[in-house]
Design an enzyme around this catalytic site. Structure first.
Site, PDB file in Angstrom:
ATOM      1  N   TYR A 160       4.668   5.987  10.940  1.00 12.48           N
ATOM      2  CA  TYR A 160       5.055   4.639  11.362  1.00 12.48           C
ATOM      3  C   TYR A 160       5.941   3.902  10.369  1.00 12.48           C
ATOM      4  CZ  TYR A 160       0.769   3.637   8.685  1.00 12.48           C
ATOM      5  OH  TYR A 160      -0.195   3.584   7.722  1.00 12.48           O
TER       6      TYR A 160
ATOM      7  N   ARG B  71       0.864  -1.176   0.000  1.00 10.25           N
ATOM      8  CA  ARG B  71       0.000   0.000   0.000  1.00 10.25           C
ATOM      9  C   ARG B  71       0.905   1.232   0.000  1.00 10.25           C
ATOM     10  NH1 ARG B  71      -1.036   2.528   4.690  1.00 10.25           N
ATOM     11  NH2 ARG B  71      -1.244   0.760   6.080  1.00 10.25           N
TER      12      ARG B  71
ATOM     13  N   HIS C  98      -3.489   4.166   5.048  1.00  6.73           N
ATOM     14  CA  HIS C  98      -4.497   3.118   5.262  1.00  6.73           C
ATOM     15  C   HIS C  98      -5.870   3.619   4.823  1.00  6.73           C
ATOM     16  CE1 HIS C  98      -6.897   0.022   7.190  1.00  6.73           C
ATOM     17  NE2 HIS C  98      -7.556   0.973   7.825  1.00  6.73           N
TER      18      HIS C  98
END
Lengths: 411, 395
Positions: free
Chosen positions: B270, B257, B261
């Site tokens: 992150y 990805r 998200h």
């Protein structure tokens, strides 16, 4: 003149109400294309780039870098290159936003004239009519600003504010909030207390248990020690005895003399006792502690507590006295109350509260007698100790107050 | 390959640089000629552009939320183009590319994300259920659906799409167990995009997700999820097994990805930009474009055609989105139960009364359905996307 569009800050993250403008990528006069990045904003969830919903020329930036903007507020005005549709705002933000969505239809004319017809009853909800009666206001004199000319509470308040002449207080009515409430920013000790208590409540699952004991023997012991010439100059009080009993109980039940290390996820059990005492100082509640209390005999502990509390009441506690405590005592009896549920000093496993020690009818030697009775409460961190351990701890203290011989004899 | 288990056992037909590999899996796509290769590339390019436009629309306040798929185009297009019209798909909330290939008009795809509808579409129209926001739930539904297909004696197959994060849900383990036991005609298609929101895939599974199938008695295999041909090949095999009555298969597509998200997420908090760059070097579109150009199957004119097709799709998506009508309030009670339900009728009557009260204060007209705004169904037929006449029928 080309049509212009304004880009309103959308709700970028499922229920956010505001965002901070981080940086502009365009300025007044710049030509922008559809989806060209205009600016960067930071929300509570993410830093994101906002693409232009229009093609055209930037006429003005309506928020500066560093500014916090509410959802629905305009960010930028753009003169449109073509007859673009002005987008509607989709968001969960402040309710006020809904008007921009509902505005797609032209507003209808009000069904009734704004001013009620002569002789007609003015429109107002029952609570507003009640408020008007209390103020002796004729609603026919009040202009209605609500839908269809309905007089709202705000209309009535505005009418009252504009009334000339003295208006005496009417029973049951309330002056403005600013007069009824005071606001202050907590500082210093009070702010520290608020933070410590909130942290304690947020981190430690706290449970409390109670024990009421006959402390007549403790009262007698205190009286005897006070009369002892060898202890002249040392202030002996029930706190001295309770403190000594607590130190002994903590050593017998080390689970209550422990802390939870969040960094490592470990339980740290202490073999020393830094006994804290809650003191109402001149600027608020502070909790200085006696270091290495387990090594002190009763007279030494008494002297240490005396120094500690005197310094605290004078507002002269040292930073060292205010940190590193392992357990705390709070004497709520000084306020004339019998019992209470204390909140843990953050980082400690237990706190003992004791109420007034006062004569009460109590069972003694098989019959009813007037005895000095006290209620003890222990609040404990349920991560560090269970109910049984806490009960044994409190039981030990209770037994020592009921029969304080060991207070004096134990080393 | 930062996924679990290294590149060993990974099915790949086209390298990241766009070169063909030596592989027995070519047999499964030997029928895919130049036109179809170009079509697969164009599909991915259009899907990427639709996704980018949807992200922009969310940032402009036109959508409440969007789950971007950038980076996963090959996994979605390659697998969906292996399907036949009578197969049935149960997707996650990120499978917009699958929906596109199934013929769902992108404007229809947006309705639920804009709050214009409570759900997306009639599943029977497209052979595809609506997006499952409850992570992993669709895998159980797919298992039950596939059991029904088997009991009906139907020769079609079912595909359940889910992510590496969903693989940690009990639902997926239950589905694998049940599907294996009853040998249902199901393909478990896991798009391992390496991140379950902020949790890396190696925390989700110490071994590769594909290996889990073995424990349940389900053949599992790993495929380069950024290689549209490899994905097409393995999905064809799994669908053929299902249709032949040989039971379920588990495909783990190793992909990435590239975006957040969802539009509420900030991946820079992150993961490193170096990691993102390493995956951009394995981009599914870039390698297909390189293959087409290297082999003389595409030229600048083709690239411009694809670009124009994608831009038109984005423009239509934007216009369709802005034209979506707000739902009529009482439709909230529609489709809750198939048959009349007394409690629901009572609640509906109460809501009517409530709306009537509000109306007395002013805006009763707001409660009536609007007929002055275009709906997607009003758009000219030639403006619609998709269709199922891709290369699925080649299977």
């Amino acid at each position: 003149m080309s049509p212009s569009g304004r880009f309103l800050l959308p709700d970028l993250g499922e229920g956010l109400t505001e965002a901070e403008v981080v940086a502009w990528h365009v300025g007044p006069g710049d030509t922008v294309t559809l989806n060209q990045v205009l600016l960067e904003v930071e929300t509570e969830k993410a830093t994101v780039e906002l693409p232009s919903p229009f093609a055209g020329t930037v006429t003005s930036l309506l928020a500066e870098a560093g500014e916090t903007v509410e959802v629905g507020a305009p960010l930028v005005a753009i003169e449109l290159a073509g007859p673009e549709q002005v987008p509607t705002l989709v968001g969960y933000g402040p309710i006020a936003q809904r008007s921009s969505r509902r505005g797609r239809r032209p507003a209808r004319a009000p069904r009734t004239p704004t001013a009620p017809a002569a002789g007609g009853r003015p429109l107002a909800a029952p609570p507003v009519r009640f408020m008007a009666r209390q103020h002796g206001v004729d609603l026919a004199q009040v202009r209605g600003g609500g839908p269809d000319g309905v007089i709202t509470r705000e209309d009535l308040a505005a009418h009252l504010a504009s009334r000339t002449g003295p208006v005496g207080p009417v029973e049951g009515t309330l002056p403005p909030a600013a007069l009824r409430e005071a606001r202050q920013v907590p500082r210093g000790v009070r702010k520290h207390m608020a933070e410590a208590m909130a942290r304690s409540a947020a981190t430690a699952p706290q449970a409390s248990i109670f024990l009421t004991v006959d402390a007549t023997a403790t009262s007698e012991l205190v009286a005897r020690l006070r009369a002892d010439p060898r202890l002249a100059g040392t202030r002996i009080t029930p706190l001295t005895v309770v403190a000594r009993a607590t130190v002994l109980a903590l050593q017998a039940h080390p689970a209550l003399n422990a802390s939870w290390d969040d960094a490592t996820g470990e339980i740290v059990t202490k073999h020393y006792v830094n006994l804290g005492v809650a003191v109402a100082g001149p600027r608020g509640l502070i909790v200085p502690n006696v270091k290495e209390a387990q090594a002190m005999s009763l007279p030494v502990l008494a002297a240490a507590l005396q120094t500690l509390t005197e310094r605290a009441r004078a507002g002269r506690s040292s930073p060292n006295e205010l940190r590193g405590g392992t357990a705390t005592i709070t004497n709520i009896g000084v306020f004339g109350v019998d019992a209470g549920v204390p909140v843990l000093n953050p980082g400690e496993a237990a706190i003992l509260a004791y109420g007034s020690i006062r004569p009460r009818p109590w069972e003694h030697a098989g019959s009813l007698a007037l005895r000095d009775v006290v209620t003890l409460t222990t609040t404990f961190d349920h991560r560090l100790a269970d109910g049984e351990q806490a009960a044994r701890f409190l039981g030990t203290i209770g037994e020592l107050l009921r029969d304080p011989g060991a207070i004096v004899t134990s080393s | 390959m930062s996924g679990c288990g290294g590149s060993e056992g990974l099915v790949q037909l086209i390298t990241a640089e766009g070169r063909r590999t030596e592989s027995p899996w070519w047999d499964l796509v030997s029928d895919v000629g130049a036109d179809q290769l170009r079509r697969l590339y164009a599909d991915m390019a259009v899907v990427r552009r639709i996704d980018a436009e949807a992200v922009a629309l969310q940032r402009q306040g036109e959508l409440g939320l969007w789950a971007p798929l950038e980076g996963q185009e090959a996994s979605q297009v390659g697998s969906a183009r292996a399907l036949r019209p009578d197969d049935f798909v149960l997707p996650s909330f990120r499978d917009h590319g699958v929906a596109y290939c199934r013929g769902v008009e992108p404007t229809t795809l947006l309705r639920v994300w804009r709050g214009s509808a409570l759900s997306g579409w009639d599943p029977t129209t497209y052979g595809m259920a609506t997006p499952a926001v409850v992570v992993g739930s669709q895998v159980l539904h797919a298992t039950g659906y596939a059991l029904g297909v088997a009991l009906d004696g139907d020769a079609s197959a079912v595909v359940a799409y889910f992510g590496d994060g969903a693989s940690s849900e009990g639902d997926v383990a239950e589905a694998l167990c049940f599907a294996a036991t009853f040998e249902v005609p199901l393909v478990f298609f896991c798009e391992n995009n390496q991140w379950a929101i902020s949790e890396p895939a190696h925390v989700q599974s110490r071994a590769s997700i594909a290996r889990r199938g073995e424990a349940f008695g389900i053949p599992g295999l790993r495929v380069d999820g950024n290689d549209v041909l490899a994905v097409l090949a393995v999905t064809r095999l799994a669908l053929a097994r299902a249709s032949a009555g040989d039971g379920p298969s588990l495909i783990e597509a190793e992909t990435y990805r590239l975006g957040p998200h969802t539009t509420s997420d900030d991946p820079t908090r992150y993961r490193s930009s170096a990691e993102e760059e390493s995956w951009r070097a394995r981009d599914p579109l870039a390698r297909m474009s390189a293959l087409l150009h290297t082999e003389g199957l595409a030229d600048d004119a083709f690239d411009q055609e694809v670009e124009a097709e994608a831009a038109a799709a984005a423009d239509l998506l934007r216009r369709g989105c802005l034209a979506l009508a707000d739902p009529e309030p009482l439709t909230v009670f529609d489709h809750v139960y198939a048959d009349p339900h007394p409690l629901l009728e009572e609640e509906r009557a109460g809501y009517v009364a409530y709306l009537g009260d509000l109306g007395d204060l002013g805006d009763l007209d707001e409660l009536e359905p609007r007929d002055d705004l275009a709906t997607p169904d009003d758009l000219p037929a030639q403006d619609r996307f998709g269709g199922q006449d891709g290369i699925g029928a080649l299977r």
